[in-house]
Design an enzyme around this catalytic site. Structure first.
Site, short mmCIF file in Angstrom:
data_model
loop_
_atom_site.label_atom_id
_atom_site.label_comp_id
_atom_site.label_asym_id
_atom_site.label_seq_id
_atom_site.Cartn_x
_atom_site.Cartn_y
_atom_site.Cartn_z
N LYS A 1 -24.61 17.80 22.41
CA LYS A 1 -25.78 16.99 22.71
C LYS A 1 -26.02 15.89 21.68
O LYS A 1 -26.52 14.82 22.00
CB LYS A 1 -27.02 17.88 22.82
CG LYS A 1 -26.96 18.90 23.97
CD LYS A 1 -27.13 18.25 25.32
CE LYS A 1 -27.09 19.27 26.45
NZ LYS A 1 -27.10 18.64 27.78
N GLU B 1 -36.61 15.60 27.33
CA GLU B 1 -36.78 16.86 28.06
C GLU B 1 -35.73 17.82 27.51
O GLU B 1 -34.69 17.38 27.00
CB GLU B 1 -36.56 16.64 29.56
CG GLU B 1 -35.10 16.71 30.05
CD GLU B 1 -34.22 15.59 29.50
OE1 GLU B 1 -34.74 14.54 29.11
OE2 GLU B 1 -32.99 15.79 29.45
N SER C 1 -18.62 23.50 24.51
CA SER C 1 -19.70 22.52 24.34
C SER C 1 -20.73 22.92 23.29
O SER C 1 -21.43 22.07 22.75
CB SER C 1 -20.39 22.26 25.67
OG SER C 1 -20.89 23.47 26.22
C1 LIG Z 1 -24.05 24.05 24.78
C2 LIG Z 1 -24.39 23.39 26.05
N1 LIG Z 1 -23.43 23.14 26.95
C3 LIG Z 1 -23.70 22.54 28.13
C4 LIG Z 1 -24.98 22.20 28.49
C5 LIG Z 1 -25.21 21.60 29.84
O1 LIG Z 1 -25.45 20.23 29.83
P1 LIG Z 1 -24.37 19.20 30.30
O2 LIG Z 1 -23.88 19.63 31.64
O3 LIG Z 1 -25.10 17.91 30.36
O4 LIG Z 1 -23.28 19.14 29.33
C6 LIG Z 1 -26.04 22.43 27.59
C7 LIG Z 1 -27.42 22.04 27.91
O5 LIG Z 1 -28.38 22.41 27.32
C8 LIG Z 1 -25.72 23.04 26.34
O6 LIG Z 1 -26.70 23.29 25.45
#
Ligand SMILES: Cc1ncc(COP(=O)(O)O)c(C=O)c1O
Lengths: 407, 271
Positions: free
Chosen positions: A100, A122, A389
């Site tokens: 993020k 948000e 992620s």
């Molecule tokens: C670690 C992590 N991965 C994925 C996501 C999902 O978001 P996005 O699909 O935008 O990557 C989030 C959202 O809070 C997250 O904290």
């Protein structure tokens, strides 16, 4: 491959000037926001290619976020699975623990150049809220974060982190009290404070230019991964796997590979209790096109067009919509979208923790779970990149509760 | 001539302002809506703005959000709203009805079906908060074909170029949002609105309505100096909330409020 696109190498450069990805995307907002979105689009078009802006962003990526994030060969896990080699793009090692921050750094630098003094955001899992509060603290900007009351409860640690960073966290009590309602409330704040406020949206959704802008900031993930993969394996990967909430970590990984014919892409949605139960958060796998939060995309809704309640064990995937570029990639067939249940994600969480010593975020665990399935169908000489992620520390409470443990 | 145009013409010739109350269809219960519409006309309303409940009303403040939630507890759908308008039309063939809502329920029904069902039910205008003209290329012509006026918002932040484009797409009347914010906000900017209305008048002959933030006779009269129509939403919906399901009380309170605004508006205009 779809009728209109003959070869992935010839995929058009989208969005168009009005923010459309085919029939998706666009600018579906109340009139009061139109001027602010125009101002943002003009500023982004100006600074996107500005050498000073790029230099500052690169420096922050390196010195503040800790980029490049490693591409890690999960050898032991790959061996046990007995199929393709799994490489993890370690976004969990970024400052604040998830991808993020790539986006919040970019948008905050833009906010500063636009002379905005107040930041709003948000958040669902709280990761985007923390990443926003972090950059706001660093730039000395006022920060207000909207968070569904349900999420405030299940992500209490992140709420406290945001407060420590000086942000005001406002629990949202309307609707389903989750991420979509937090987004509604942030939009309402924005129309009310339009002159001094910059809205940092946390994913590739929202009205134009957000989907393209957030994708561009997150594309550092894919650019690094592409170079790292070639360096380590002397070729491109065979498949990419990423979880899809709004879709920003997935777009960030996919985008730089879009025109690489041989690279398959898999976006993994949250099947929650199972797609057949209706308790899930998988609009691409089980939804229909509609309009929400400023863009046309796939949505979970009832037959009257009311947005449905969603469920996922991971707060970050608990969203009834998805970024419009994913909707387009699904329709043209460039990316495949699949869904992983709460239970399957949990199994992958334990596997990675125990076999590789890495605690993944529950969101990322969805991608890992699909990669496990996919790897087994591929030979050992094939390579898969999974976007890890975020890290799982924020989810310890959820996991412990599921295990019947109380702290 | 459309009911909306005829209404404004009639009022203009009598040197009166249009009073447009807003309620959300199905709030407090579906049974309340049609009788309340008639009562509001009796009390001096000239046009009724009927909200179509939506799960995610991004442009609405807490009062109208809760109204939508109450209506959705009764599963009030777009089709139900058409039934209510049909029922209203059995007794009232003169008062225009405008639907105000969000695009997704319309998308779910399909634009063509929506436009013809609206016309069939006796709907006169449609204001879709999150469908700017740029995204209305498909929907706007279908509405026009059916004789339903597409109505658009103009905001304090709208540039001259956008105002020109908005009025060229609009018919019926133009809806000026009197403040930067959501419905029911408290910071009405009377002077700013007056100035903006003057500049809008230079580019259109359509009647100008003003809404968001008008809550009583005093604010209505202040805005009425420059506007052709006064739209009162949250202040009325608040009465529904306070009436907590007592239809007689709700109706009495709303009638009292509208009568007071009507009286003040009529008095404020020199003959
Ligand atoms: C670690 C992590 N991965 C994925 C996501 C999902 O978001 P996005 O699909 O935008 O990557 C989030 C959202 O809070 C997250 O904290």
């Amino acid at each position: 491959m779809s009728d209109c696109v003959k070869s992935w190498a010839e995929l058009p450069d989208l969005p168009d000037s009005k923010g459309h990805f085919g029939v998706y995307g666009g600018l579906f907002v109340a009139e009061t926001l139109m001027a602010a979105l125009d101002e943002l689009r003009i500023a982004y078009e100006k600074y996107q290619h500005d050498p000073e802006f790029i230099k500052e962003l690169d420096k922050d990526f390196q010195d503040y976020v800790g980029r490049p994030s490693p591409l890690y060969h999960a050898e032991r896990w790959s061996q046990q699975l007995g199929g393709a080699q799994i490489y993890l793009k370690r976004e969990d090692l970024n400052h604040t623990g998830a991808h993020k921050i790539n986006n919040t750094i970019g948008q905050a630098l833009l906010a500063k150049r636009m002379g905005k003094t107040r930041i709003i955001a948000e958040t669902g899992a709280g990761q985007h809220g923390v990443a926003t509060a972090t950059v706001a603290a660093r730039l000395g900007l006022e920060c207000v974060v909207y968070m569904g009351a349900v999420d405030v409860e299940r992500q209490a640690q992140n709420v406290y982190r945001m407060k420590l960073l000086g942000a005001t966290v406002i629990p949202v009590e309307s609707g389903t009290k989750t991420l979509k309602d937090a987004l509604n409330e942030a939009m309402r704040d924005w129309v009310t404070h339009i002159d001094d406020t910059f809205y940092i949206i946390g994913t590739v959704a929202g009205p134009h230019p957000y989907p393209a802008m957030v994708r561009d900031f997150q594309s550092i993930i894919g650019r690094e991964a592409r170079a790292q993969c070639i360096e380590k394996t002397a070729r491109l990967p065979d498949a990419l796997v990423a979880c899809v909430g709004g879709g920003s970590n997935a777009m960030g990984l996919f985008y730089p590979f879009m025109r690489d014919e041989s690279v398959e892409m898999y976006g993994v949605e949250a099947a929650g209790d199972g797609l057949e139960t209706g308790n899930h958060a998988a609009p691409l796998c089980a939804g229909v096109p509609g309009v929400l939060h400023g863009n046309r995309t796939y949505l979970m809704e009832d037959e009257n067009g009311q947005i449905s309640h969603t469920h996922s064990i991971s707060a970050g995937l608990d969203y009834p919509g998805v970024g419009p570029e994913h909707a387009w990639l699904k329709d043209v067939g460039r990316a495949h979208y699949v869904a992983i249940s709460d239970d399957e994600a949990m199994a992958a969480f334990y596997a990675l923790t125990q076999i590789e010593g890495i605690l993944p975020a529950l969101e990322s665990s969805h991608a890992l779970a699909y990669a496990m399935k996919l790897a087994k169908t591929m030979s050992k000489d094939k390579n898969i990149i999974v976007n890890l992620s975020g890290r799982g520390d924020k989810d310890i409470h959820t996991v412990a509760t599921r295990d019947g443990i109380e702290f | 001539m459309s009911r909306i145009a005829a209404t404004f013409e009639r009022l203009k010739s009598n040197n009166r302002k249009a009073l447009i109350p807003y309620i959300t269809a199905g709030d407090y219960t579906p049974e309340l809506t049609v009788p309340l519409m008639h009562a509001m006309v009796e009390a001096g309303a000239n046009i009724i703005e009927l909200g179509v409940p939506f799960s995610d009303p991004m442009a609405d403040g807490p009062v109208i959000q809760k109204a939508a939630e109450r209506a959705l507890e009764h599963n009030v759908s777009l089709r139900d709203v058409f039934e209510m308008v049909k029922a209203f039309r059995m007794q009232d063939k003169r008062t225009p009805v405008i639907l105000m809502g969000y695009l997704n329920p319309i998308e779910a029904m399909g634009y063509a079906e929506f436009a013809s069902a609206a016309a069939n039910a006796g709907v006169d205008g449609v204001l879709t908060v999150d469908m700017p003209p740029e995204e209305g290329g498909e929907c706007i012509p279908l509405l026009r074909e059916q004789g339903v006026d597409p109505i658009f918002l103009i905001a304090p932040t709208s540039t001259a170029a956008r105002i020109a484009s908005l009025v060229s797409n609009a018919s019926g009347f133009v809806y000026y949002v009197s403040l930067k914010g959501v419905t029911g906000a408290g910071h009405l900017d009377v002077e700013g609105a007056a100035e903006k209305l003057k500049s809008i008048r230079q580019v259109t002959d359509l009647p100008l309505g003003v809404g968001f933030g008008i809550r009583d006779a005093e604010t209505a009269v202040a805005i009425g100096k420059e506007a052709d129509a006064i739209i009162v939403g949250s202040a009325i919906v608040k009465k529904i909330e306070e009436g907590a399901g007592n239809p007689a009380l709700i109706t009495a309170n709303i009638v009292a409020m509208l009568s007071s605004i009507r009286g003040a508006l009529d008095q404020s205009i020199p003959n």
